[in-house]
Design an enzyme around this catalytic site. Structure first.
Site, PDB file in Angstrom:
ATOM      1  N   CYS A   1      50.100  39.645  31.934  1.00 37.94           N
ATOM      2  CA  CYS A   1      49.342  40.233  33.046  1.00 37.94           C
ATOM      3  C   CYS A   1      50.087  40.030  34.356  1.00 37.94           C
ATOM      4  O   CYS A   1      50.237  40.974  35.154  1.00 37.94           O
ATOM      5  CB  CYS A   1      47.953  39.606  33.104  1.00 37.94           C
ATOM      6  SG  CYS A   1      46.878  40.375  34.336  1.00 37.94           S
ATOM      7  N   CYS A   2      50.567  38.794  34.610  1.00 39.55           N
ATOM      8  CA  CYS A   2      51.328  38.539  35.842  1.00 39.55           C
ATOM      9  C   CYS A   2      52.589  39.390  35.882  1.00 39.55           C
ATOM     10  O   CYS A   2      53.017  39.837  36.955  1.00 39.55           O
ATOM     11  CB  CYS A   2      51.683  37.060  35.950  1.00 39.55           C
ATOM     12  SG  CYS A   2      50.311  35.971  36.412  1.00 39.55           S
TER      13      CYS A   2
ATOM     14  N   CYS B   1      44.818  35.897  42.465  1.00 37.45           N
ATOM     15  CA  CYS B   1      43.857  36.884  41.986  1.00 37.45           C
ATOM     16  C   CYS B   1      42.486  36.224  41.791  1.00 37.45           C
ATOM     17  O   CYS B   1      42.385  35.058  41.400  1.00 37.45           O
ATOM     18  CB  CYS B   1      44.339  37.467  40.663  1.00 37.45           C
ATOM     19  SG  CYS B   1      45.819  38.483  40.822  1.00 37.45           S
TER      20      CYS B   1
ATOM     21  N   CYS C   1      41.523  34.351  38.536  1.00 29.04           N
ATOM     22  CA  CYS C   1      42.436  33.270  38.155  1.00 29.04           C
ATOM     23  C   CYS C   1      42.521  32.174  39.204  1.00 29.04           C
ATOM     24  O   CYS C   1      43.433  31.344  39.167  1.00 29.04           O
ATOM     25  CB  CYS C   1      43.835  33.835  37.902  1.00 29.04           C
ATOM     26  SG  CYS C   1      43.873  35.029  36.564  1.00 29.04           S
TER      27      CYS C   1
ATOM     28  N   CYS D   1      53.204  31.949  38.458  1.00 29.46           N
ATOM     29  CA  CYS D   1      53.022  33.308  37.951  1.00 29.46           C
ATOM     30  C   CYS D   1      54.342  33.935  37.555  1.00 29.46           C
ATOM     31  O   CYS D   1      54.362  35.019  36.989  1.00 29.46           O
ATOM     32  CB  CYS D   1      52.336  34.169  39.002  1.00 29.46           C
ATOM     33  SG  CYS D   1      53.246  34.279  40.540  1.00 29.46           S
TER      34      CYS D   1
HETATM   35  S1  SF4 Z   1      46.907  35.915  38.522  1.00 33.72           S
HETATM   36 FE1  SF4 Z   1      45.526  36.518  36.802  1.00 33.72          FE
HETATM   37  S2  SF4 Z   1      44.776  38.618  37.239  1.00 33.72           S
HETATM   38 FE2  SF4 Z   1      46.511  38.150  38.641  1.00 33.72          FE
HETATM   39  S3  SF4 Z   1      48.257  39.027  37.639  1.00 33.72           S
HETATM   40 FE3  SF4 Z   1      48.209  36.872  36.970  1.00 33.72          FE
HETATM   41  S4  SF4 Z   1      46.935  36.774  35.098  1.00 33.72           S
HETATM   42 FE4  SF4 Z   1      46.649  38.824  36.061  1.00 33.72          FE
END
Ligand code: SF4
Length: 245
Positions: free
Chosen positions: A120-121, A203, A206, A231
Site C-alpha cells: 500500500c505504501c 495516513c 495508520c 513507509c
Molecule cells: S500509511 Fe497506511 S494507508 Fe497510507 S500508504 Fe501506507 S499503508 Fe497505505
C-alpha cells in the site's frame, strides 16, 4: 554549476551544522539544479516550509496526497498554500495501482500483513514520490535524529545512489523543543492533531495518538511491533526515481 554527488554530501555535512536554518536552506538552494522538499504537513515540514518561503523560495515543494489523509491535514495544506503563497504540488497515486492493491488485499488490507502494508505504501507513497523527485538533484526532508531510534543517525546530507540524488536533512540536529520554539516564534500553522497527541501524522487509518513515554513515531503503524518501521520513503529506493505519471 558543479553537479552534486557524494562529495557534496560530505561538504554539506561539514558546513551546515554551523549555519542558521535560513542559511542552511540558502546554501542547499545554491548547490542544487533543482531542489525539491517533500512535505507531509507535519510540524517539522511546516517549519521548513515557512523558512523556505522566507529565505529560499527556489526550493520546490511537493506533497504526497495518498488519498487516505486526515481531513485536518488536507485543510492545513490549503491553509499553508495561501499563507505562504507557495505552489505545493500534490502527487497522487495512480488509479490502477490502488485498484490492483484493493483487488489483492482489500481496501484496508494493510492491517493484514507487513507485505500488504508495504504494498500500500508503495502504491500510495513511493510511486508518487518518484514522480515528485523526477528531475531533482537535491531532495530536502524534515527528518530529525530524535524522532525515533530508526532516525537516530540521520546525517545532514547523504548521497542516495538508488534515486541518484542528494538527500539533505537540514533539521537533523534539531530537538522537538527547537521545532516548537520556531513554530511559536514564527506563528507557523500546524496540524491541530499534534495537540491531540499525534506528534507524527501520516495516513488516517495508520496513525494513532501516542501514549506518555512512547517515541514520537510510536503511533505510526502501531500494530507492527518494532521501532524501525517506516513507509519506505526514507530507505533506499525500491522503485525507479523516474516512475511514469
Ligand atoms: S500509511 Fe497506511 S494507508 Fe497510507 S500508504 Fe501506507 S499503508 Fe497505505
Amino acid at each position: 554549476m558543479t553537479p552534486v554527488n557524494a562529495d557534496t554530501a560530505f561538504e554539506l555535512g561539514r558546513t551546515l551544522p554551523a549555519l542558521t536554518l535560513d542559511a542552511r536552506l540558502v546554501r542547499i538552494a545554491a548547490i542544487a539544479h533543482r531542489a525539491v522538499m517533500t512535505t507531509s504537513l507535519g510540524v517539522e515540514d511546516q517549519v521548513l516550509t515557512a523558512a523556505i518561503a522566507g529565505a529560499a523560495r527556489g526550493i520546490h515543494l511537493a506533497t504526497l496526497d495518498t488519498g487516505r489523509l486526515f481531513p485536518e491535514t488536507e485543510a492545513l495544506l490549503a491553509e499553508t498554500r495561501v499563507r505562504y503563497g507557495l505552489d505545493i504540488v500534490a502527487y497522487r497515486p495512480r488509479a490502477e495501482d490502488v485498484e490492483d492493491f484493493t483487488a489483492r488485499y482489500g481496501v484496508d488490507g494493510f492491517y493484514g500483513s507487513r507485505e500488504a502494508r508495504h504494498a500500500c505504501c508503495h502504491a500510495r507513497k513511493l510511486v508518487p514520490l518518484a514522480r515528485a523527485l523526477k528531475g531533482a538533484d537535491v531532495w530536502v526532508t524534515g527528518l530529525r535524529r530524535d524522532q525515533s531510534g530508526a532516525r537516530a543517525s540521520t546525517p545532514f546530507a547523504e548521497w542516495d545512489g538508488e534515486r541518484g540524488l542528494l538527500k539533505v536533512n537540514p533539521l537533523a540536529d534539531w530537538s522537538g523543543e527547537d521545532v516548537r520554539a520556531y513554530v511559536a516564534a514564527h506563528d507557523v500553522p500546524v496540524n491541530p492533531l499534534h495537540a491531540r497527541g499525534y506528534p507524527s501524522i501520516g495516513c488516517e487509518p495508520c496513525t494513532r495518538a501516542v501514549k506518555p513515554g512512547e517515541s514520537e513515531r510510536a503511533g505510526r503503524w502501531w500494530w507492527e511491533r518494532d521501532d524501525t518501521r517506516e513507509c519506505g520513503l526514507h530507505v533506499a529506493a525500491k522503485v525507479p526515481a523516474y516512475a511514469s505519471s
